[in-house]
Design an enzyme around this catalytic site. Sequence first.
Site, PDB file in Angstrom:
ATOM      1  N   GLY A 204       0.819  -1.224   0.000  1.00 16.66           N
ATOM      2  CA  GLY A 204       0.000   0.000   0.000  1.00 16.66           C
ATOM      3  C   GLY A 204       0.841   1.256   0.000  1.00 16.66           C
ATOM      4  N   GLU A 234      10.883   2.141  -0.532  1.00 13.64           N
ATOM      5  CA  GLU A 234      10.553   2.260  -1.950  1.00 13.64           C
ATOM      6  C   GLU A 234      10.175   3.720  -2.180  1.00 13.64           C
ATOM      7  OE1 GLU A 234       6.917   0.275  -3.018  1.00 13.64           O
ATOM      8  OE2 GLU A 234       7.343   0.327  -5.166  1.00 13.64           O
ATOM      9  N   ASP A 312       7.128  -7.949  -9.131  1.00 10.53           N
ATOM     10  CA  ASP A 312       6.155  -7.091  -8.455  1.00 10.53           C
ATOM     11  C   ASP A 312       4.765  -7.269  -9.087  1.00 10.53           C
ATOM     12  OD1 ASP A 312       5.456  -5.444  -6.423  1.00 10.53           O
ATOM     13  OD2 ASP A 312       6.168  -3.588  -7.311  1.00 10.53           O
ATOM     14  N   ASP A 313       4.483  -6.532 -10.143  1.00 12.87           N
ATOM     15  CA  ASP A 313       3.152  -6.586 -10.781  1.00 12.87           C
ATOM     16  C   ASP A 313       3.324  -6.738 -12.292  1.00 12.87           C
ATOM     17  OD1 ASP A 313       1.434  -5.820  -8.375  1.00 12.87           O
ATOM     18  OD2 ASP A 313       2.897  -4.187  -8.452  1.00 12.87           O
TER      19      ASP A 313
HETATM   20 ZN   LIG Z   1       5.111  -5.102  -4.226  1.00  6.79          ZN
END
Ligand SMILES: [Zn+2]
Length: 369
Positions: A204, A234, A312-313
Amino acid sequence: MDKVQEPFFLPAPGVLNMVFGKPTRAMTHEELHARMKQFPKVDLHRHLEGCISPETLLYIAKTFGGALPSYELDQLKPLIQAPHDTPGFYNFLEKFKVFRGFYPNREAIEHVAHTAVKEAAEDNVKYLELRYSPSHFAGGGKFPERDVTEWIHQAIQRAAAEFDIIVTPILTISRDYGLELAAATVDLAIELPTGYFYGLDIAGNEIQNSARPFADLFARAKDAGLNLTIHAGEARGAYNVREAVSEFNADRIGHGVRAIEDPEVMELLKEKDVMLEVCLTSNVHTGIVPAVKNHPIQKLIENGVAVSLNTDDPAISDICLSDEYVLAVTELGFSDADLKALNLSALKHSFAPDREALIREIGGCWNHF
Ligand SMILES: [Zn+2]
């Protein structure tokens, strides 16, 4: 006669302080991509929520229902894929909006989980840690989280057996849905029999929502035997990495690349053997680094920090893990031996219930690379 193609890359020897082997011979981009696809891979940081390609999303909407802002592929892509947008953390998070509340039924959710595992296996990922938030798929209470977890769990197991890939599920809670919901989800994970989750992750908005209010939940999860990975360092700096390791006892850090800003934090990571789950393209899309060639991964390695390469995505970034390996080679000068070392280190830092058995089972995959 075919024109002789120029060598695509010649990695500079000694770029890394871990020089394990000779640079791969010069190859065309296509050859290199094919080789990286063939290369067995481990992915420790992949979100199920970020695995749904525009094509899969359209297929689900047409087959099972579910409302989308557009049913045209060309219009849908910029809404859910980062390469179409200006890099930035908020722009990246925005891409998940379309998915929230979308899933119309059990079949749609099962299809998402099954497809994610199938696509990883097709990319020659041998071991995948797939994380997901039951709250995301439950769509604000449309489905009970326990049911959602059961559907996803079964679909993952089915696909893993079908496509010969080992999958370890990780529970994700979001900083953005509030403590109460996160606590209920963690309680559910703790109550479930062994096999449903082997780790807890918090994701999030790191800028607006601190991980601190969730500290008791992390402790409760660890006491119950779950491993812990925390998205930190990050969007925010090295301080958050220090906090995740020293105060929340994280076993691994999601991204964590801004640890590079503080030598003491890198020392802490090294000392505690906490691995950073690095995701190159995602860091470009979130605006953490301007380009892959500027990524601090080599400096982190030089400082003795354990790192792994992950997606990750993949659908949001429009990549597969092989694409990331190609970038590691062409932009950062990694050799086959470097990549092999990262994979073996990833296995050692995995959340698999029996790490030694996992290494025995697939550790030999890289022997002929
Ligand atoms: Zn992630």
